[in-house]
Design a protein around this motif. Structure first.
Motif, PDB file in Angstrom:
ATOM      1  N   ALA A   1       0.864  -1.188   0.000  1.00  0.00           N
ATOM      2  CA  ALA A   1       0.000   0.000   0.000  1.00  0.00           C
ATOM      3  C   ALA A   1       0.895   1.232   0.000  1.00  0.00           C
ATOM      4  O   ALA A   1       2.071   1.145   0.372  1.00  0.00           O
ATOM      5  CB  ALA A   1      -0.914  -0.008   1.227  1.00  0.00           C
TER       6      ALA A   1
ATOM      7  N   ARG B   1       2.781   4.501   1.125  1.00  0.00           N
ATOM      8  CA  ARG B   1       3.347   4.927   2.407  1.00  0.00           C
ATOM      9  C   ARG B   1       2.396   5.865   3.147  1.00  0.00           C
ATOM     10  O   ARG B   1       2.155   5.699   4.338  1.00  0.00           O
ATOM     11  CB  ARG B   1       4.694   5.606   2.148  1.00  0.00           C
ATOM     12  CG  ARG B   1       5.392   6.093   3.388  1.00  0.00           C
ATOM     13  CD  ARG B   1       6.710   6.813   3.017  1.00  0.00           C
ATOM     14  NE  ARG B   1       7.462   7.125   4.196  1.00  0.00           N
ATOM     15  CZ  ARG B   1       8.283   6.299   4.820  1.00  0.00           C
ATOM     16  NH1 ARG B   1       8.494   5.096   4.340  1.00  0.00           N
ATOM     17  NH2 ARG B   1       8.913   6.676   5.919  1.00  0.00           N
ATOM     18  N   LYS B   2       1.870   6.860   2.447  1.00  0.00           N
ATOM     19  CA  LYS B   2       1.008   7.860   3.085  1.00  0.00           C
ATOM     20  C   LYS B   2      -0.228   7.214   3.718  1.00  0.00           C
ATOM     21  O   LYS B   2      -0.609   7.561   4.840  1.00  0.00           O
ATOM     22  CB  LYS B   2       0.595   8.916   2.058  1.00  0.00           C
ATOM     23  CG  LYS B   2      -0.122  10.087   2.653  1.00  0.00           C
ATOM     24  CD  LYS B   2      -0.353  11.183   1.618  1.00  0.00           C
ATOM     25  CE  LYS B   2      -1.025  12.371   2.278  1.00  0.00           C
ATOM     26  NZ  LYS B   2      -1.123  13.512   1.386  1.00  0.00           N
ATOM     27  N   SER B   3      -0.836   6.260   3.035  1.00  0.00           N
ATOM     28  CA  SER B   3      -2.023   5.616   3.604  1.00  0.00           C
ATOM     29  C   SER B   3      -1.658   4.724   4.786  1.00  0.00           C
ATOM     30  O   SER B   3      -2.411   4.623   5.756  1.00  0.00           O
ATOM     31  CB  SER B   3      -2.796   4.835   2.542  1.00  0.00           C
ATOM     32  OG  SER B   3      -2.050   3.742   2.075  1.00  0.00           O
ATOM     33  N   LEU B   4      -0.487   4.093   4.743  1.00  0.00           N
ATOM     34  CA  LEU B   4      -0.048   3.269   5.870  1.00  0.00           C
ATOM     35  C   LEU B   4       0.305   4.120   7.083  1.00  0.00           C
ATOM     36  O   LEU B   4       0.062   3.718   8.219  1.00  0.00           O
ATOM     37  CB  LEU B   4       1.125   2.384   5.462  1.00  0.00           C
ATOM     38  CG  LEU B   4       0.730   1.216   4.547  1.00  0.00           C
ATOM     39  CD1 LEU B   4       1.952   0.596   3.911  1.00  0.00           C
ATOM     40  CD2 LEU B   4      -0.073   0.181   5.327  1.00  0.00           C
TER      41      LEU B   4
ATOM     42  N   ALA C   1      -1.164   6.986   7.829  1.00  0.00           N
ATOM     43  CA  ALA C   1      -2.466   7.390   8.385  1.00  0.00           C
ATOM     44  C   ALA C   1      -3.109   6.238   9.149  1.00  0.00           C
ATOM     45  O   ALA C   1      -3.626   6.426  10.260  1.00  0.00           O
ATOM     46  CB  ALA C   1      -3.381   7.881   7.268  1.00  0.00           C
ATOM     47  N   ALA C   2      -3.069   5.045   8.572  1.00  0.00           N
ATOM     48  CA  ALA C   2      -3.683   3.880   9.224  1.00  0.00           C
ATOM     49  C   ALA C   2      -2.955   3.524  10.519  1.00  0.00           C
ATOM     50  O   ALA C   2      -3.589   3.192  11.532  1.00  0.00           O
ATOM     51  CB  ALA C   2      -3.684   2.689   8.265  1.00  0.00           C
TER      52      ALA C   2
ATOM     53  N   GLU D   1       0.258  11.724  12.437  1.00  0.00           N
ATOM     54  CA  GLU D   1       0.822  11.279  11.168  1.00  0.00           C
ATOM     55  C   GLU D   1       2.226  11.819  10.916  1.00  0.00           C
ATOM     56  O   GLU D   1       3.076  11.097  10.387  1.00  0.00           O
ATOM     57  CB  GLU D   1      -0.119  11.632  10.014  1.00  0.00           C
ATOM     58  CG  GLU D   1      -1.397  10.811  10.057  1.00  0.00           C
ATOM     59  CD  GLU D   1      -2.361  11.111   8.927  1.00  0.00           C
ATOM     60  OE1 GLU D   1      -1.903  11.530   7.840  1.00  0.00           O
ATOM     61  OE2 GLU D   1      -3.571  10.919   9.127  1.00  0.00           O
TER      62      GLU D   1
END
Length: 129
Positions: free
Chosen positions: A33, A35-38, A40-41, A64
Motif C-alpha cells: 500500500a 506509504r502515506k495511507s499506511l 495514516a492507518a 501522522e
C-alpha cells in the motif's frame, strides 16, 4: 504554566507499538500500500490502541507527522540503511535486529500483535454468520 503551553513529552514507544509500526514498514517495503495511507492507518491504530488501554491521547499523540518520522527511523534499522547517520531509539534498534537476525522470533511476536490489534475488518461473508 497552562497545559496548552507546557511542553509535554510523548510517551515512550513500547514493543507492541514498534511491532505495529514494523508491520507498516514491511508493507511499504513490499509495496502492499502507499506509504502515506499506511502512515495514516498506523496513526489511527496506535491512537485507538492507546484509548483501549485507558490512555487519553492528545492531538499530537502518534500523529501522522510523528509516525512518518518514526517509520523512517525504524525502516533504517530494519533494512540497515547506511546512507545517512541516524540515531534511533534502543527499542527500534532491538526490533530491527530481531527482524534481520532472529526472523522467526520477530514473526511470532508480530503475529501475536497482529492478532490483538491488526485484525481484518469483518466482511459481509463473516458478519452474516
Amino acid at each position: 504554566m497552562t497545559q496548552e503551553h507546557s511542553s509535554q513529552k510523548q510517551p515512550r514507544w513500547d514493543e507492541e507499538e514498534a511491532l505495529i509500526l514494523a508491520d507498516a514498514c514491511i508493507k511499504v517495503h513490499n509495496n502492499v500500500a502507499p506509504r502515506k495511507s499506511l502512515i495514516a492507518a498506523t496513526s489511527a491504530l496506535l491512537r485507538y490502541r492507546a484509548e483501549k488501554l485507558g490512555m487519553h491521547p492528545s492531538e499530537k499523540f502518534r500523529n501522522e507527522n510523528g509516525i512518518g518520522m518514526q517509520m523512517t527511523a525504524l525502516e533504517r534499522e530494519m533494512y540497515k540503511d547506511t546512507r545517512t547517520t541516524w540515531h534511533s531509539s534502543a527499542l527500534f534498534r532491538e526490533v530491527g535486529t530481531l527482524f534481520r537476525e532472529h526472523h522467526e522470533q520477530f514473526a511470532k511476536k508480530l503475529e501475536d500483535v497482529r492478532g490483538r490489534w491488526i485484525t481484518p475488518l469483518p466482511t459481509s461473508e463473516t458478519s452474516d454468520a
